[in-house]
Write an enzyme that holds these catalytic residues in place. Structure first.
Site, PDB file in Angstrom:
ATOM      1  N   ASN A 171       0.828  -1.192   0.000  1.00  0.00           N
ATOM      2  CA  ASN A 171       0.000   0.000   0.000  1.00  0.00           C
ATOM      3  C   ASN A 171       0.861   1.239   0.000  1.00  0.00           C
ATOM      4  OD1 ASN A 171      -0.185   1.801   2.587  1.00  0.00           O
ATOM      5  ND2 ASN A 171       0.141  -0.292   3.311  1.00  0.00           N
ATOM      6  N   SER A 172       0.309   2.264  -0.608  1.00  0.00           N
ATOM      7  CA  SER A 172       0.951   3.576  -0.595  1.00  0.00           C
ATOM      8  C   SER A 172      -0.178   4.598  -0.519  1.00  0.00           C
ATOM      9  CB  SER A 172       1.771   3.752  -1.879  1.00  0.00           C
ATOM     10  OG  SER A 172       2.156   5.097  -2.039  1.00  0.00           O
ATOM     11  N   ILE A 173      -0.809   4.646   0.651  1.00  0.00           N
ATOM     12  CA  ILE A 173      -1.972   5.521   0.827  1.00  0.00           C
ATOM     13  C   ILE A 173      -1.496   6.958   1.075  1.00  0.00           C
ATOM     14  CG2 ILE A 173      -4.108   5.879   2.129  1.00  0.00           C
ATOM     15  CD1 ILE A 173      -3.886   3.149   0.571  1.00  0.00           C
ATOM     16  N   CYS A 208       5.635   5.455   8.928  1.00  0.00           N
ATOM     17  CA  CYS A 208       4.955   5.341   7.636  1.00  0.00           C
ATOM     18  C   CYS A 208       5.979   5.486   6.509  1.00  0.00           C
ATOM     19  CB  CYS A 208       3.878   6.417   7.495  1.00  0.00           C
ATOM     20  SG  CYS A 208       3.135   6.379   5.848  1.00  0.00           S
ATOM     21  N   GLY A 236       0.418  -8.079   5.583  1.00  0.00           N
ATOM     22  CA  GLY A 236      -0.299  -9.337   5.361  1.00  0.00           C
ATOM     23  C   GLY A 236       0.494 -10.534   5.859  1.00  0.00           C
ATOM     24  N   GLY A 252       1.790  -7.574  12.555  1.00  0.00           N
ATOM     25  CA  GLY A 252       2.394  -8.047  11.313  1.00  0.00           C
ATOM     26  C   GLY A 252       1.802  -9.360  10.830  1.00  0.00           C
ATOM     27  N   GLY A 253       0.813  -9.279   9.978  1.00  0.00           N
ATOM     28  CA  GLY A 253       0.307 -10.483   9.320  1.00  0.00           C
ATOM     29  C   GLY A 253      -0.549 -11.383  10.178  1.00  0.00           C
TER      30      GLY A 253
END
Lengths: 304, 268
Positions: free
Chosen positions: A69-71, A130, A217, A243-244
């Protein structure tokens, strides 16, 4: 009856399962679907001082057992957050932790100052990890001096629980953890996403517009677990594992490796019930193993 | 908005072409509450690869039987797995999701323009409005004859059905947007019409500029990569004009998938 509660800093969570920042919105998106009060707490989307549009699309890409992701910290800004969202939390029985992000120490401080005036908030998770912004965020989290200074300044502003969320994209995550502990952080949460990339071979374009994104994930779980165990063995403050995590067993791995609580992230995207199911599964495990308190399982891995 | 995450049993899965399938899932709660233009997120496997659910727009509902229908094309791992399912298999279905078409202005004539596998929301709309005695004009473009579906039903319900195929195997040869543009210029279409369109983005962009030129109101249904479908992940951003010559991002899953086309900043 198993005691599922955990105390972190001055906050008691009814159970050790929280939602991870950026994966559960502001808490009102799917409240018609799941009962948030069955959770230990929620961590909101990261709030910055001014609203942020976020990054240009494509912002997400699926990878093997995970996603990028790169929100870019898209959020409504602290003013609208206080005007529109904070009253939701009045009716919440789950703890509410506000994730705070910024580009400068001053910005982080301004956000916390604004929120300090309001009730219904139990603590802050300071996002210094982030990977998807050009300034701030991870640029604090990779520098132990800057991380420490930020925490020192924030501690002056609030008596609320202060959690610092760490990035795994560093040579030594425990050095950063120790620095924020020394500066007065009550807790560290880890890991934020791993920097990753994917390419569409047909178009030869990166699958994320900004080329790199944060990998999350199930695929990162073993990586995250190792970081949690490393930090747990180096600091005295509680650690929150992230984490996942998809199942109760995943969460138990983190608890056994030293985490006092866990945050569930990407799993909520494909299974909104995952966090609640994880609470139930941890409870069943404890009952089956005749444990009275969830704290009994923290750090109990057997190393022979 | 009420949302359901339910186990839906596959009632039928029909192969329409080499790679296009028609799926009926029993999901009464969702079926009862769908509006044309809305979609569902389906998890095709309990495994972690593929990890995420896939969004599918709804073709129609058969609410007395509690069924929702979708049409899908095999384009990757997720749809491949879905195509290999059998009657009786159970899927996780989340929905109904998103904001569908707005039919508030019923005084206008409705022109629908569908491209390829993107046509299902329009089919749902036609089915939904079938008792209203509304004259609907449907422009339907596909690659080839085999990829034009429900032609008989459409002919029956629509006042006019215009077909095009890229290879000329059915209807006029060419692109549906060209035929629509030509009909507008020829004055065949009422100027007091509202247009609804779904299909690939480049097509929607062209339709949008045609409608802008002719001062026609247009609603489009957008597609985008999504992780959650509920606004949690913020992945499906689309650029929207706002005041002051600036832009903002809206989410296809929550703010859409149907948007008034005049607010979209078309790219690419």
């Amino acid at each position: 009856m198993v005691d599922m509660s955990v105390k972190i800093g001055n906050v008691i969570f009814k159970n050790p399962v929280l939602t991870a920042s950026g994966t559960f919105g502001y808490g009102d998106e799917i409240s018609s679907l799941i009962d948030i009060n069955l959770l230990g707490g929620i961590v909101t989307k990261s709030i910055t001082y001014n609203p942020r549009k976020g990054n240009p699309p494509p912002r997400i890409a699926e990878t093997t057992a995970g996603m990028l992701n790169s929100i870019g910290l898209a959020n409504i800004g602290v003013k609208r957050f206080l005007d529109e969202k904070i009253r939701l939390y009045e009716s919440f029985d789950a703890r509410v932790i506000v994730s705070v992000a910024g580009e400068t120490i001053k910005e982080y401080c301004k956000v916390v100052e604004c929120i300090e005036k309001k009730d219904n908030i139990d603590g802050y998770e300071i996002n210094i990890s982030c990977p998807n912004t050009d300034r701030g965020g991870i640029y604090f989290g990779i520098d132990k001096k800057m991380s420490g200074n930020l925490v020192t300044e924030l501690k002056k502003l609030t008596a609320r629980l202060l959690i610092v969320k760490l990035t795994p994209n560093v040579t030594s995550i425990s050095e950063i953890a120790e620095a924020v502990e020394d500066a007065g952080a009550d807790c560290v949460s880890l890991v934020n996403s791993f920097i990753g990339m994917a390419v569409d071979v047909k178009t030869r374009k990166p699958k994320i517009k900004k080329i790199i994104g944060g990998l999350t994930g199930p695929c990162i779980k073993p990586l995250a677990l190792a970081k949690v165990h490393e930090v747990y063995s180096k600091v005295k403050i509680p650690v929150i594992g992230i984490g996942g995590i998809v199942t109760g067993d995943d969460a138990l791995e983190f608890l056994m490796a030293g985490a006092s609580a866990v945050e569930v992230g990407t799993a909520s995207f494909f299974n909104p019930y995952a966090p609640i199911k994880i609470v139930e599964e941890i409870k069943s495990y404890l009952e089956e193993n005749n444990m009275k308190k969830v704290s009994e399982v923290v750090g109990i891995i057997i190393v022979s | 908005m009420v949302l359901y995450d339910k186990k839906g049993e596959i009632r039928y899965l029909n192969k329409l072409t080499d790679d296009i399938y028609h799926l009926g899932i029993k999901c009464p709660e969702i079926s009862k509450r769908c509006h044309p233009g809305q979609f569902v997120m389906i998890r095709v496997s309990e495994n972690y690869d593929p990890l995420l659910r896939r969004p599918f727009s709804i073709l129609r509902t058969i609410s007395e039987e509690g069924i929702i229908e979708i049409i899908f094309k095999v384009v990757g791992k997720g749809t491949k797995i879905l195509s290999e399912k059998r009657r009786g298999d159970v899927l996780d279905v989340l929905g109904p999701l998103g904001r569908g078409f707005n039919f508030s202005d019923r005084s206008k004539n409705y022109i629908l323009i569908g491209g390829g596998i993107g046509f299902p929301p329009l089919f749902f709309m036609i089915d939904f409005l079938k008792n209203e005695k509304k004259d609907i004009i449907f422009y339907y473009g596909a690659k080839r004859k085999e990829e034009i579906f429900f032609k008989m039903e459409l002919q029956k319900i629509c006042a006019k059905l215009v077909l095009t195929t890229e290879d000329g195997s059915s209807g006029e040869k060419g692109l549906i947007s060209d035929v629509f543009s030509k009909d507008l210029d020829a004055g065949i279409l009422e100027s007091d019409s509202e247009v609804f369109s779904c299909g690939p983005n480049p097509m929607l962009k062209v339709i949008s500029s045609i409608c802008e030129r002719c001062d026609l109101k247009l609603q489009v249904s957008l597609e985008n990569m999504m992780a959650c479908g509920t606004g949690l992940c913020q992945g499906c951003a689309v650029k929207i004009k706002n005041s002051k010559d600036d832009f903002e991002y809206k989410l296809v899953c929550k703010d859409g998938p149907v948007f008034d086309s005049n607010i979209i900043l078309w790219e690419g």
